[in-house]
Structures are given as structure tokens and as C-alpha cells.
Write an enzyme that holds these catalytic residues in place. Structure first.
Site, PDB file in Angstrom:
ATOM      1  N   GLY A  46       0.829  -1.194   0.000  1.00  0.00           N
ATOM      2  CA  GLY A  46       0.000   0.000   0.000  1.00  0.00           C
ATOM      3  C   GLY A  46       0.864   1.245   0.000  1.00  0.00           C
ATOM      4  O   GLY A  46       2.006   1.214   0.470  1.00  0.00           O
ATOM      5  N   GLN A  51       2.965  10.024   0.916  1.00  0.00           N
ATOM      6  CA  GLN A  51       4.269   9.364   1.067  1.00  0.00           C
ATOM      7  C   GLN A  51       5.220   9.678  -0.089  1.00  0.00           C
ATOM      8  O   GLN A  51       6.422   9.471   0.029  1.00  0.00           O
ATOM      9  CB  GLN A  51       4.099   7.842   1.175  1.00  0.00           C
ATOM     10  CG  GLN A  51       3.447   7.394   2.479  1.00  0.00           C
ATOM     11  CD  GLN A  51       3.296   5.888   2.513  1.00  0.00           C
ATOM     12  OE1 GLN A  51       2.326   5.347   1.998  1.00  0.00           O
ATOM     13  NE2 GLN A  51       4.259   5.208   3.099  1.00  0.00           N
ATOM     14  N   CYS A  89       5.465  -0.048   7.246  1.00  0.00           N
ATOM     15  CA  CYS A  89       5.166   1.079   6.370  1.00  0.00           C
ATOM     16  C   CYS A  89       6.360   1.324   5.462  1.00  0.00           C
ATOM     17  O   CYS A  89       7.502   1.254   5.910  1.00  0.00           O
ATOM     18  CB  CYS A  89       4.888   2.314   7.218  1.00  0.00           C
ATOM     19  SG  CYS A  89       4.475   3.778   6.256  1.00  0.00           S
ATOM     20  N   LEU A  90       6.108   1.614   4.194  1.00  0.00           N
ATOM     21  CA  LEU A  90       7.207   1.870   3.257  1.00  0.00           C
ATOM     22  C   LEU A  90       8.002   3.119   3.653  1.00  0.00           C
ATOM     23  O   LEU A  90       9.132   3.297   3.220  1.00  0.00           O
ATOM     24  CB  LEU A  90       6.668   2.027   1.829  1.00  0.00           C
ATOM     25  CG  LEU A  90       6.212   0.729   1.148  1.00  0.00           C
ATOM     26  CD1 LEU A  90       5.681   1.021  -0.245  1.00  0.00           C
ATOM     27  CD2 LEU A  90       7.336  -0.295   1.082  1.00  0.00           C
ATOM     28  N   HIS A 131      -4.671   1.624   7.299  1.00  0.00           N
ATOM     29  CA  HIS A 131      -3.325   2.209   7.285  1.00  0.00           C
ATOM     30  C   HIS A 131      -3.235   3.356   6.270  1.00  0.00           C
ATOM     31  O   HIS A 131      -2.738   4.442   6.586  1.00  0.00           O
ATOM     32  CB  HIS A 131      -2.312   1.099   6.962  1.00  0.00           C
ATOM     33  CG  HIS A 131      -0.884   1.537   6.946  1.00  0.00           C
ATOM     34  ND1 HIS A 131       0.034   1.112   7.878  1.00  0.00           N
ATOM     35  CD2 HIS A 131      -0.210   2.358   6.100  1.00  0.00           C
ATOM     36  CE1 HIS A 131       1.208   1.669   7.601  1.00  0.00           C
ATOM     37  NE2 HIS A 131       1.090   2.423   6.524  1.00  0.00           N
ATOM     38  N   GLU A 132      -3.744   3.104   5.055  1.00  0.00           N
ATOM     39  CA  GLU A 132      -3.644   4.135   4.011  1.00  0.00           C
ATOM     40  C   GLU A 132      -4.570   5.315   4.300  1.00  0.00           C
ATOM     41  O   GLU A 132      -4.199   6.466   4.072  1.00  0.00           O
ATOM     42  CB  GLU A 132      -3.932   3.541   2.628  1.00  0.00           C
ATOM     43  CG  GLU A 132      -2.987   2.416   2.192  1.00  0.00           C
ATOM     44  CD  GLU A 132      -1.510   2.686   2.446  1.00  0.00           C
ATOM     45  OE1 GLU A 132      -1.081   3.857   2.368  1.00  0.00           O
ATOM     46  OE2 GLU A 132      -0.790   1.722   2.741  1.00  0.00           O
ATOM     47  N   HIS A 135      -2.941   7.603   6.723  1.00  0.00           N
ATOM     48  CA  HIS A 135      -1.910   8.454   6.108  1.00  0.00           C
ATOM     49  C   HIS A 135      -2.520   9.760   5.609  1.00  0.00           C
ATOM     50  O   HIS A 135      -1.894  10.819   5.699  1.00  0.00           O
ATOM     51  CB  HIS A 135      -1.273   7.745   4.903  1.00  0.00           C
ATOM     52  CG  HIS A 135      -0.047   6.938   5.240  1.00  0.00           C
ATOM     53  ND1 HIS A 135       1.045   7.480   5.878  1.00  0.00           N
ATOM     54  CD2 HIS A 135       0.257   5.637   5.012  1.00  0.00           C
ATOM     55  CE1 HIS A 135       1.979   6.544   6.027  1.00  0.00           C
ATOM     56  NE2 HIS A 135       1.530   5.410   5.515  1.00  0.00           N
TER      57      HIS A 135
END
Ligand code: ZN
Length: 151
Positions: A46, A51, A89-90, A131-132, A135
């Protein structure tokens, strides 16, 4: 194909609230394509626009290979149950935490053609949706983690 730079935890932009997409312009479509490529190259499941430095309510999710879900202006409209699992998380590579999330989540969003749709996901997909969406409001998984996972 263009790979975008992924911001890391500590970058103040990750704490900002993203603005809704009012019109699906070619620029938004390119953003979706580039985000998908960037997510895949980073082997994530994701990615939110913030980000990659774009404060727009846009996210991509791929928990099942080949099935990319593009979310424009997503809003969680229902959730049920509970799950506790590992989350990363990326923007925080190599680190993981245990978080508590709903087991089932229904999200309403707009697709790239401007059409509204709803998706209900369970387990990993429910986790990714939460999660997204977080963000887009400047929230990170570390805000809700119960404990960290030692690498
Ligand atoms: Zn993340």
C-alpha cells in the site's frame, strides 16, 4: 513508468492532512500509475500520495498480487471485529509494530473514471485500508501500535 521518492518517518509532510481530489485530471491518473509502480518496486502492499510528497487523498493497495485497488477520496464507512497483527510502512523500512485494527472494513471511494464504489476487506486488506486512510489524515501506524517488533 516513473518511480517516486518515498518520504521517511520524521518528514513533517507525513503529518499533514491531505486535500480531497476535486477533479480527476491527467495528473491524478499519472500519479496513480507512478504510485503503483513505486509501491511494487518497493515491495509494499500500500502507498498513500502523501508518502511521495503529494498532499492529495489518493492511495493504492495491492494485497493480492495483480489486484491493485486505487482509492481516490476514500472514506471508511463501516467496520467490525478486531485483529492484532504486525504492521509496517514503506516510509519506515525494516521496522514493524503490532497494531489493533478492525477485522472487516468497508471503504467508499472514487475510481479513476470518477465512479464511486465500495469495497469490503478483511484481515490484511482491512488493515491496509485503515493504514492508508490514516496516512491521508497525517496518522502513522506507530501512533496506534501496541508494541514494536524486534527485527
Ligand atoms: Zn504507511
Amino acid at each position: 513508468m516513473a518511480l517516486l521518492k518515498i518520504l521517511k518517518f520524521g518528514d513533517p509532510l507525513l503529518r499533514k492532512t491531505s486535500r480531497p481530489v476535486e477533479e480527476i485530471t491527467p495528473r491524478i491518473l499519472t500519479l496513480l500509475d507512478d504510485m503503483k509502480d513505486t509501491m511494487r518496486a518497493a515491495e509494499g502492499c500500500g502507498l498513500a500520495a502523501v508518502q511521495v510528497g503529494v498532499l492529495r487523498r489518493v492511495a493504492v493497495i495491492e494485497v493480492e498480487e495483480g489486484k491493485v485497488i486505487e482509492l481516490i477520496n476514500p472514506k471508511i464507512i463501516a467496520y467490525a471485529g478486531e485483529q492484532e497483527d504486525q504492521e509496517g510502512c514503506l516510509s519506515n523500512p525494516g521496522n514493524y509494530g503490532i497494531t489493533k485494527r478492525p477485522k472487516h472494513v468497508t471503504v467508499r471511494a472514487t475510481d479513476r473514471h470518477g465512479k464511486e464504489f465500495e469495497i469490503t476487506g478483511s484481515d490484511l486488506l482491512a488493515r491496509a485500508i485503515c493504514h492508508e486512510c490514516d496516512h491521508l489524515d497525517g496518522k502513522l501506524y506507530t501512533d496506534v501500535q501496541i508494541r514494536t517488533v524486534k527485527p
